[in-house]
Design a protein around this motif. Structure first.
Motif, mmCIF file in Angstrom:
data_model
loop_
_atom_site.group_PDB
_atom_site.id
_atom_site.type_symbol
_atom_site.label_atom_id
_atom_site.label_comp_id
_atom_site.label_asym_id
_atom_site.label_seq_id
_atom_site.Cartn_x
_atom_site.Cartn_y
_atom_site.Cartn_z
ATOM 1 N N VAL A 1 8.753 -7.076 4.636
ATOM 2 C CA VAL A 1 7.982 -6.571 3.506
ATOM 3 C C VAL A 1 8.763 -6.906 2.239
ATOM 4 O O VAL A 1 9.917 -6.504 2.103
ATOM 5 N N PRO A 2 8.180 -7.657 1.308
ATOM 6 C CA PRO A 2 8.919 -8.045 0.099
ATOM 7 C C PRO A 2 8.867 -6.967 -0.989
ATOM 8 O O PRO A 2 7.845 -6.312 -1.185
ATOM 9 N N PHE B 1 0.830 -1.197 0.000
ATOM 10 C CA PHE B 1 0.000 0.000 0.000
ATOM 11 C C PHE B 1 0.870 1.255 0.000
ATOM 12 O O PHE B 1 0.584 2.236 -0.701
ATOM 13 N N LEU B 2 1.952 1.218 0.773
ATOM 14 C CA LEU B 2 2.852 2.371 0.835
ATOM 15 C C LEU B 2 3.450 2.658 -0.540
ATOM 16 O O LEU B 2 3.475 3.806 -1.002
ATOM 17 N N ALA B 3 3.924 1.623 -1.209
ATOM 18 C CA ALA B 3 4.477 1.800 -2.547
ATOM 19 C C ALA B 3 3.408 2.265 -3.521
ATOM 20 O O ALA B 3 3.666 3.083 -4.416
ATOM 21 N N GLU C 1 11.759 -0.117 -6.306
ATOM 22 C CA GLU C 1 10.460 -0.197 -5.649
ATOM 23 C C GLU C 1 10.595 0.029 -4.143
ATOM 24 O O GLU C 1 9.776 0.719 -3.536
ATOM 25 N N ALA C 2 11.636 -0.529 -3.549
ATOM 26 C CA ALA C 2 11.856 -0.352 -2.112
ATOM 27 C C ALA C 2 12.103 1.120 -1.796
ATOM 28 O O ALA C 2 11.555 1.669 -0.830
ATOM 29 N N ILE D 1 14.043 -8.003 0.950
ATOM 30 C CA ILE D 1 13.275 -7.953 2.194
ATOM 31 C C ILE D 1 13.462 -6.600 2.873
ATOM 32 O O ILE D 1 14.581 -6.177 3.144
ATOM 33 N N GLY D 2 12.337 -5.937 3.139
ATOM 34 C CA GLY D 2 12.354 -4.691 3.883
ATOM 35 C C GLY D 2 11.904 -4.915 5.308
ATOM 36 O O GLY D 2 11.125 -5.835 5.582
#
Length: 317
Positions: A297-298, A26-28, A304-305, A271-272
């Motif tokens: 978070v993947p 959702f954040l991305a 993207e991260a 991985i975040g």
């Protein structure tokens, strides 16, 4: 098999086959919605969803409302009335309650354990900038024709009936709201009441696709990898509609996901850590397999991260 690795790979199977370059969180999604879809809409005549207000972008995905542009008057929450928030046209509460993960622990559990929920939460066809106060007041209410309620936000025509737990958006977006709702229920196999179907079908017919909605669909399709068929006319909704469930992609078989956690990066998984906002690569980052599963978070790429507000771990080499 490591449980989280299975979830990660299932997520990537779903994302890569069903969503192309769609955001994984959702954040991305909020960042991508600003940068790739609504980047030039802050001062447009369309305005935000519920009141048609113009705004000024702030930060990575936020905005500051211009109340004079739409005659907006704060009802009760000044802080939220001043800012843009990203509204789920179909609320997360509604689609979440149709997933087992929500019954087992609410939204937080769904984000952690259910790749289909994460896909729904980040689906750009269901996200639209709105005045934060109206977004908050709308809550998880279904759409309805609201009568006997005076205008609550100055000149803004959207009305919320708190007693009936219902909301009626302004006429200019009723068709857009209907077609976005059809898309979500169709793609993710959700169940809609007969009354809600009848209302949205009427709005769909009464308020046809606008020039902007076609452009919104084009921009969003470019990111998501597919259009909204209820906007293009490829699909229509009728009572008793049988959902396509195109967004429900089966997880990869267990035998294909049985690699040890240290090899998860072979599938391109980054991985975040949702707490520290730091991400780790499978190769060269010693803490890659040390992030607690509930905080993982993947992401599919470093780009993207970074777009989601994460930075590379300092101990990566």
């Amino acid at each position: 098999m490591n449980r989280f690795v299975f979830v990660l790979l299932a997520t990537f199977h779903l994302v890569s086959h069903a969503h192309g370059d769609a955001p994984a969180t959702f954040l991305a999604a909020k960042v991508m919605a600003k940068q790739q879809i609504f980047f030039d809409q802050a001062l447009s005549d369309q305005g935000e969803l519920y009141c048609g207000c113009k705004w000024e972008w702030t930060g990575k995905s936020g905005g500051r409302i211009d109340p004079k542009s739409c005659g907006y008057e704060t009802r009760a929450q000044k802080t939220r009335a001043d800012r843009i928030e990203w509204e789920h046209i179909v609320p997360a509460w509604i689609f979440g309650h149709q997933r087992q993960c929500w019954q087992n622990g609410g939204r937080k559990n769904c984000v952690a354990d259910d790749p289909v929920f994460r896909a729904m939460e980040a689906d750009l066809f269901n996200l639209y900038p709105s005045v934060g106060e109206v977004n908050g007041d709308r809550s998880n209410y279904q759409y309805a024709m609201v009568t006997g309620v005076a205008q609550q936000y100055g000149a803004c025509p959207t009305r919320v009936d708190f007693k009936r737990r219902a909301a009626e958006p302004r006429n200019d977006v009723k068709g857009l709201v209907a077609r976005s709702t059809f898309y979500m229920y169709d793609r993710y196999g959700l169940s809609m009441s007969r009354q809600q179907q009848q209302l949205l079908m009427a709005w769909d017919e009464q308020y046809p696709v606008s020039v902007w909605e076609k452009e919104w669909n084009r921009r969003t399709a470019k990111v998501m990898g597919h259009p909204n068929p209820f906007v293009t006319g490829a699909r229509s909704w009728s009572l008793g509609h049988k959902p396509s469930r195109e967004g429900i992609v089966s997880a990869v078989p267990a035998r294909a996901a049985a690699a040890p956690s240290s090899k998860a990066g072979s599938a391109g998984v980054i991985i975040g850590n949702r707490n520290s906002k730091v991400y780790h690569l499978a190769e060269g980052c010693p803490s890659y397999d040390k992030v607690a599963p509930k905080n993982q978070v993947p992401f599919r790429s470093e780009t993207e991260a970074a777009a989601a507000g994460y930075r590379k771990a300092g101990n990566c080499h």
